[in-house]
Scaffold this motif. Structure first.
Motif, mmCIF file in Angstrom:
data_model
loop_
_atom_site.group_PDB
_atom_site.id
_atom_site.type_symbol
_atom_site.label_atom_id
_atom_site.label_comp_id
_atom_site.label_asym_id
_atom_site.label_seq_id
_atom_site.Cartn_x
_atom_site.Cartn_y
_atom_site.Cartn_z
ATOM 1 N N LEU A 28 6.476 -19.048 1.281
ATOM 2 C CA LEU A 28 6.263 -20.186 0.386
ATOM 3 C C LEU A 28 6.116 -21.493 1.173
ATOM 4 N N ALA A 29 6.892 -21.652 2.239
ATOM 5 C CA ALA A 29 6.779 -22.842 3.081
ATOM 6 C C ALA A 29 5.421 -22.899 3.767
ATOM 7 N N LEU A 30 4.912 -21.749 4.218
ATOM 8 C CA LEU A 30 3.574 -21.716 4.824
ATOM 9 C C LEU A 30 2.501 -22.131 3.824
ATOM 10 N N LEU A 31 2.610 -21.657 2.600
ATOM 11 C CA LEU A 31 1.645 -22.057 1.563
ATOM 12 C C LEU A 31 1.729 -23.551 1.268
ATOM 13 N N ALA A 32 2.942 -24.090 1.210
ATOM 14 C CA ALA A 32 3.116 -25.513 0.947
ATOM 15 C C ALA A 32 2.511 -26.358 2.059
ATOM 16 N N VAL A 33 2.714 -25.955 3.302
ATOM 17 C CA VAL A 33 2.154 -26.694 4.437
ATOM 18 C C VAL A 33 0.630 -26.596 4.433
ATOM 19 N N ALA A 34 0.080 -25.477 4.001
ATOM 20 C CA ALA A 34 -1.369 -25.313 3.954
ATOM 21 C C ALA A 34 -1.994 -26.232 2.902
ATOM 22 N N PHE A 35 -1.321 -26.465 1.799
ATOM 23 C CA PHE A 35 -1.864 -27.307 0.734
ATOM 24 C C PHE A 35 -1.520 -28.777 0.894
ATOM 25 N N LEU A 36 -0.674 -29.145 1.821
ATOM 26 C CA LEU A 36 -0.271 -30.539 2.008
ATOM 27 C C LEU A 36 -1.442 -31.462 2.348
ATOM 28 N N PRO A 37 -2.372 -31.111 3.239
ATOM 29 C CA PRO A 37 -3.513 -32.009 3.502
ATOM 30 C C PRO A 37 -4.358 -32.282 2.266
ATOM 31 N N PHE A 38 -4.517 -31.283 1.395
ATOM 32 C CA PHE A 38 -5.280 -31.496 0.165
ATOM 33 C C PHE A 38 -4.574 -32.484 -0.748
ATOM 34 N N LEU A 39 -3.269 -32.411 -0.809
ATOM 35 C CA LEU A 39 -2.494 -33.332 -1.625
ATOM 36 C C LEU A 39 -2.606 -34.752 -1.099
ATOM 37 N N VAL A 40 -2.473 -34.928 0.201
ATOM 38 C CA VAL A 40 -2.569 -36.261 0.799
ATOM 39 C C VAL A 40 -3.966 -36.830 0.605
#
Length: 138
Positions: A28-40
């Motif tokens: 779950l942490a890997l998925l969150a880190v992968a989507f973080l640039p899209f959020l920013v």
């Protein structure tokens, strides 16, 4: 009598172990880190769009103010600053392209008017428009 097969299958199924929970949290942490640039990037684009919408509304308002003038002398160049909803200061500049002729025989005529909205912090033009305004008298 106690059925030993039933006891063994029930005692072997005790639920999730600590290792399984740690692995699931890691995934779950890997998925969150992968989507973080899209959020920013989405948040940044949203703020840019907010400033662009405010600048476009200012250009439209100034154009309507210029169109409301029917005499050439009422069309004047103006410059003022306005903060948008996020606190970015925008400078609105209205320019009038031609001087008003003194001869009444020159009327009616069209006068070029331009409106530019720029950010005061970066100096970049956010929105601009030009038009011809029809005037009937001096």
């Amino acid at each position: 009598m106690i059925d030993r097969r039933t006891d063994r299958t029930l005692s072997g199924q005790t639920g999730f172990g600590l290792i399984e929970i740690v692995v699931a949290m890691f995934l779950l942490a890997l998925l969150a880190v992968a989507f973080l640039p899209f959020l920013v990037r989405g948040i940044t684009q949203s703020s840019v769009n907010s400033t662009l919408a405010a600048a476009t509304a200012l250009v439209n308002r100034e154009m309507e103010n210029a169109r409301a003038q029917t005499t050439c002398s009422a069309l004047t160049a103006t410059t003022y600053s306005v903060p948008d909803a996020r606190g970015v200061t925008l400078q609105v500049t209205r320019t009038v392209g031609a001087a008003c002729p003194a001869s009444l025989s020159s009327y009616p005529l069209t006068v070029p008017v331009g409106v530019t909205v720029a950010r005061t912090d970066t100096g970049g033009v956010v929105s601009s428009a030009t038009t011809l305004i029809f005037v009937t008298t001096f």
